[in-house]
Design a protein around this motif. Structure first.
Motif, short mmCIF file in Angstrom:
data_model
loop_
_atom_site.label_atom_id
_atom_site.label_comp_id
_atom_site.label_asym_id
_atom_site.label_seq_id
_atom_site.Cartn_x
_atom_site.Cartn_y
_atom_site.Cartn_z
N MET A 33 17.65 32.09 -16.83
CA MET A 33 18.19 31.25 -17.87
C MET A 33 17.99 29.79 -17.47
SD MET A 33 22.10 31.08 -19.38
CE MET A 33 21.97 32.40 -20.56
N LEU A 34 17.59 28.97 -18.42
CA LEU A 34 17.42 27.55 -18.18
C LEU A 34 18.76 26.83 -18.22
CD1 LEU A 34 14.34 26.89 -20.50
CD2 LEU A 34 14.33 27.23 -18.03
N VAL A 35 18.82 25.68 -17.59
CA VAL A 35 20.05 24.89 -17.58
C VAL A 35 20.49 24.57 -19.00
CG1 VAL A 35 21.05 22.67 -16.90
CG2 VAL A 35 19.59 23.91 -15.30
N ILE A 36 19.55 24.21 -19.86
CA ILE A 36 19.90 23.86 -21.24
C ILE A 36 20.49 25.06 -21.98
CG2 ILE A 36 17.61 24.29 -22.23
CD1 ILE A 36 20.05 21.49 -23.23
N ASP A 37 20.00 26.26 -21.69
CA ASP A 37 20.55 27.47 -22.31
C ASP A 37 21.99 27.70 -21.86
OD1 ASP A 37 18.12 27.96 -23.59
OD2 ASP A 37 17.37 29.13 -21.89
N GLU A 38 22.25 27.48 -20.59
CA GLU A 38 23.62 27.62 -20.06
C GLU A 38 24.54 26.57 -20.69
OE1 GLU A 38 26.78 29.15 -17.98
OE2 GLU A 38 24.77 30.01 -18.12
N LEU A 39 24.06 25.34 -20.81
CA LEU A 39 24.86 24.28 -21.43
C LEU A 39 25.19 24.64 -22.87
CD1 LEU A 39 26.20 21.50 -21.43
CD2 LEU A 39 23.96 20.53 -22.03
N LYS A 40 24.21 25.09 -23.64
CA LYS A 40 24.44 25.46 -25.04
C LYS A 40 25.46 26.59 -25.15
CE LYS A 40 21.52 22.67 -27.08
NZ LYS A 40 22.00 21.58 -27.90
N ALA A 41 25.40 27.55 -24.25
CA ALA A 41 26.37 28.65 -24.26
C ALA A 41 27.77 28.12 -23.98
CB ALA A 41 25.98 29.70 -23.22
N ARG A 42 27.89 27.23 -23.01
CA ARG A 42 29.20 26.67 -22.68
C ARG A 42 29.74 25.79 -23.81
NH1 ARG A 42 31.41 28.36 -17.63
NH2 ARG A 42 29.65 29.41 -16.67
N VAL A 43 28.85 25.05 -24.47
CA VAL A 43 29.27 24.22 -25.60
C VAL A 43 29.83 25.10 -26.70
CG1 VAL A 43 28.48 22.67 -27.45
CG2 VAL A 43 27.70 22.31 -25.11
N SER A 44 29.19 26.24 -26.94
CA SER A 44 29.66 27.17 -27.97
C SER A 44 31.00 27.80 -27.60
CB SER A 44 28.64 28.28 -28.19
OG SER A 44 27.46 27.76 -28.74
N GLU A 45 31.16 28.15 -26.33
CA GLU A 45 32.38 28.82 -25.87
C GLU A 45 33.57 27.87 -25.74
OE1 GLU A 45 31.35 30.54 -22.11
OE2 GLU A 45 29.79 31.79 -22.98
N SER A 46 33.33 26.72 -25.13
CA SER A 46 34.44 25.80 -24.80
C SER A 46 34.00 24.35 -24.93
CB SER A 46 34.90 26.04 -23.36
OG SER A 46 35.21 27.38 -23.14
N PRO A 47 33.77 23.88 -26.14
CA PRO A 47 33.21 22.53 -26.31
C PRO A 47 34.08 21.41 -25.75
CG PRO A 47 33.97 23.41 -28.41
CD PRO A 47 34.04 24.53 -27.40
N ASP A 48 35.39 21.60 -25.72
CA ASP A 48 36.27 20.53 -25.28
C ASP A 48 36.76 20.69 -23.84
OD1 ASP A 48 36.10 19.16 -27.74
OD2 ASP A 48 37.51 20.59 -28.61
N LYS A 49 36.20 21.67 -23.14
CA LYS A 49 36.54 21.86 -21.73
C LYS A 49 35.76 20.87 -20.88
CE LYS A 49 36.97 25.48 -18.28
NZ LYS A 49 36.75 26.88 -17.98
N ASN A 50 36.37 20.39 -19.79
CA ASN A 50 35.69 19.44 -18.92
C ASN A 50 34.45 20.06 -18.29
OD1 ASN A 50 37.31 17.20 -19.27
ND2 ASN A 50 38.77 17.88 -17.73
N CYS A 51 33.37 19.29 -18.30
CA CYS A 51 32.10 19.72 -17.73
C CYS A 51 31.80 18.91 -16.47
CB CYS A 51 31.01 19.54 -18.77
SG CYS A 51 29.35 19.89 -18.21
N ILE A 52 31.99 17.60 -16.56
CA ILE A 52 31.74 16.69 -15.45
C ILE A 52 33.02 15.91 -15.19
CG2 ILE A 52 30.42 14.71 -14.63
CD1 ILE A 52 28.13 15.64 -16.44
N LEU A 53 33.47 15.95 -13.94
CA LEU A 53 34.67 15.23 -13.55
C LEU A 53 34.31 14.18 -12.51
CD1 LEU A 53 36.96 18.34 -12.97
CD2 LEU A 53 36.81 16.95 -15.02
N SER A 54 34.81 12.99 -12.72
CA SER A 54 34.62 11.94 -11.72
C SER A 54 35.89 11.11 -11.66
CB SER A 54 33.41 11.08 -12.08
OG SER A 54 33.73 10.19 -13.13
#
Length: 55
Positions: free
Chosen positions: A1-22
């Motif tokens: 699976m490509l990174v973009i495919d994983e990102l799209k899946a996560r966006v569909s599942e949990s769009p408002d969940k934190n992805c990058i924390l700094s």
């Protein structure tokens, strides 16, 4: 699976969940998807002479 495919899946599942924390700012999956699309469109609009490989 490509990174973009994983990102799209996560966006569909949990769009408002934190992805990058700094310490300065956090980004949700939706925001990372939006920014990555903006970057991809900008790169696609460039001529091949403007693109510099990063390796």
């Amino acid at each position: 699976m490509l990174v973009i495919d994983e990102l799209k899946a996560r966006v569909s599942e949990s769009p408002d969940k934190n992805c990058i924390l700094s310490p300065e700012e956090n980004f949700t999956f939706r925001e990372v998807d939006m920014y990555s699309n903006m970057i991809a469109k900008e790169i696609a609009s460039m001529s091949s002479k403007e693109i510099v490989p990063l390796w």
